[in-house]
Structure formats: structure tokens, C-alpha cells
Design a protein around this motif. Structure first.
Motif, PDB file in Angstrom:
ATOM      1  N   LEU A  77      18.574  77.215 -32.839  1.00  0.00           N
ATOM      2  CA  LEU A  77      19.266  77.480 -31.429  1.00  0.00           C
ATOM      3  C   LEU A  77      20.698  77.290 -31.336  1.00  0.00           C
ATOM      4  O   LEU A  77      21.526  78.159 -30.861  1.00  0.00           O
ATOM      5  N   ILE A 105       9.372  74.922 -29.499  1.00  0.00           N
ATOM      6  CA  ILE A 105       9.835  73.245 -29.181  1.00  0.00           C
ATOM      7  C   ILE A 105       8.934  72.746 -28.367  1.00  0.00           C
ATOM      8  O   ILE A 105       8.479  71.540 -28.456  1.00  0.00           O
ATOM      9  N   ARG A 106       8.533  73.522 -27.137  1.00  0.00           N
ATOM     10  CA  ARG A 106       7.812  72.760 -26.007  1.00  0.00           C
ATOM     11  C   ARG A 106       6.433  72.609 -26.673  1.00  0.00           C
ATOM     12  O   ARG A 106       5.917  71.512 -26.432  1.00  0.00           O
ATOM     13  N   ALA A 163      15.561  73.234 -33.012  1.00  0.00           N
ATOM     14  CA  ALA A 163      16.698  73.159 -32.053  1.00  0.00           C
ATOM     15  C   ALA A 163      18.024  73.271 -32.939  1.00  0.00           C
ATOM     16  O   ALA A 163      19.059  73.826 -32.151  1.00  0.00           O
ATOM     17  N   GLN A 190      16.517  71.697 -20.386  1.00  0.00           N
ATOM     18  CA  GLN A 190      15.687  71.621 -21.550  1.00  0.00           C
ATOM     19  C   GLN A 190      15.525  70.251 -22.115  1.00  0.00           C
ATOM     20  O   GLN A 190      14.395  69.670 -22.711  1.00  0.00           O
ATOM     21  N   LEU A 191      16.742  69.962 -22.433  1.00  0.00           N
ATOM     22  CA  LEU A 191      16.827  68.538 -22.980  1.00  0.00           C
ATOM     23  C   LEU A 191      16.219  67.405 -21.992  1.00  0.00           C
ATOM     24  O   LEU A 191      15.489  66.414 -22.706  1.00  0.00           O
ATOM     25  N   PRO A 244      15.756  65.882 -29.724  1.00  0.00           N
ATOM     26  CA  PRO A 244      15.397  66.987 -30.438  1.00  0.00           C
ATOM     27  C   PRO A 244      16.411  67.263 -31.611  1.00  0.00           C
ATOM     28  O   PRO A 244      16.276  68.160 -32.262  1.00  0.00           O
ATOM     29  N   TRP A 246      12.265  78.249 -28.207  1.00  0.00           N
ATOM     30  CA  TRP A 246      11.913  77.431 -27.087  1.00  0.00           C
ATOM     31  C   TRP A 246      10.633  77.124 -26.835  1.00  0.00           C
ATOM     32  O   TRP A 246      10.144  75.883 -26.793  1.00  0.00           O
ATOM     33  N   LEU A 261      19.994  73.938 -26.799  1.00  0.00           N
ATOM     34  CA  LEU A 261      19.265  73.625 -25.783  1.00  0.00           C
ATOM     35  C   LEU A 261      20.099  73.124 -24.409  1.00  0.00           C
ATOM     36  O   LEU A 261      21.419  72.623 -24.477  1.00  0.00           O
ATOM     37  N   GLN A 262      19.729  73.788 -23.340  1.00  0.00           N
ATOM     38  CA  GLN A 262      20.498  73.298 -21.890  1.00  0.00           C
ATOM     39  C   GLN A 262      19.879  71.971 -21.561  1.00  0.00           C
ATOM     40  O   GLN A 262      19.117  71.465 -21.750  1.00  0.00           O
ATOM     41  N   ASN A 303      15.357  83.397 -29.092  1.00  0.00           N
ATOM     42  CA  ASN A 303      15.674  82.509 -28.688  1.00  0.00           C
ATOM     43  C   ASN A 303      14.406  81.663 -28.062  1.00  0.00           C
ATOM     44  O   ASN A 303      14.048  80.408 -27.783  1.00  0.00           O
TER      45      ASN A 303
END
Length: 134
Positions: free
Chosen positions: A105, A77-78, A102, A116-117, A130, A74, A112-113, A70
Motif C-alpha cells: 500500500l 490486513i484486517r 502494508a 487504520q493504524l 504493520p 486493507w 495506511l491512514q 487497495n
């Protein structure tokens, strides 16, 4: 006289759809994203030319994501979020790799928390991130 359909050979298209992921390269992209440094300054020439990665079909990313945890997803994604803003030719819109990553996940029950969003919104002008188009 025969009636049938002629189907041209589309070898170029088949090659386009078959992408072998270079896990060493993906690991480098993860490391660059995790370092919070400038992407262009920390990528080698091959990595900078790999803009095709961001637009690979979602199914290929969903399959590849099985090889990553995970936190690594992330970081990918970044990376792709920043790449769209910082690197020439990396814009992807609704085809962005961020969307299937996303989704993966969410499927893992690790969506995504909020932080993160918010980070994605602050670092992107891609309205599809996302979660993709409605």
C-alpha cells in the motif's frame, strides 16, 4: 580425487517455498474481514487450516498483492490482524502477511491512514504490525 561441494536435494524445502494462492479462498477471507463478524464462526474447515498463509514469504505476498485493489488489501490486513488474535496457530510475529501488504500500500502511494493504524493497534498484540521489525 576431486574436490567439490556436495549439495543435498531439498525437495521438501522447495515445495515449502512454492505456494499457489487460492484467490477464491482469499476472497472469502476478505469477505469475512469486511463483515465484522467472528472469524472462526465464518470460516470453513479449509480456511481455518490455512494458517500457513499468514507466514508466507513477503515476496510472495508482494507478488500476489498485484491482483488486488487497495480496499481488498486493507481487508486482508484486517483479516490477518484479527486471525493472530482469534485463531489458534495463526500467530506470526515479524513474519505476518500484514507487513508486506502494508508495504505494498505504501508503494502504491496509498499508505495506511491514522484510523487504520489505530485499528490495528487496538486489535493486535503483535508489536511488529504493520511495518515489521526495525
Amino acid at each position: 580425487m576431486s574436490v567439490g561441494a556436495w549439495e543435498p536435494q531439498v525437495s521438501g524445502r522447495q515445495e515449502e517455498n512454492q505456494w499457489e494462492f487460492d484467490r477464491d479462498q482469499l476472497q472469502r477471507l476478505i469477505s469475512v474481514a469486511a463483515s465484522d463478524n467472528s472469524l472462526s464462526a465464518n470460516l470453513n474447515k479449509d480456511d481455518l487450516k490455512a494458517s500457513k498463509l499468514i507466514r508466507l514469504p513477503a515476496q510472495q505476498w508482494l507478488e500476489e498483492s498485484q491482483h488486488w485493489d487497495n480496499e481488498q488489501l486493507w481487508q486482508l490486513i484486517r483479516f490477518f490482524t484479527l486471525a493472530e488474535m482469534e485463531l489458534t496457530g495463526w500467530d506470526a510475529g515479524a513474519e505476518s502477511a500484514v507487513i508486506p501488504l502494508a508495504k505494498e500500500l505504501r508503494q502504491r502511494k496509498a499508505p495506511l491512514q491514522k484510523e487504520q493504524l489505530l485499528w490495528i493497534r487496538q486489535h493486535s498484540n503483535n508489536r511488529y504490525l504493520p511495518y515489521g521489525p526495525l
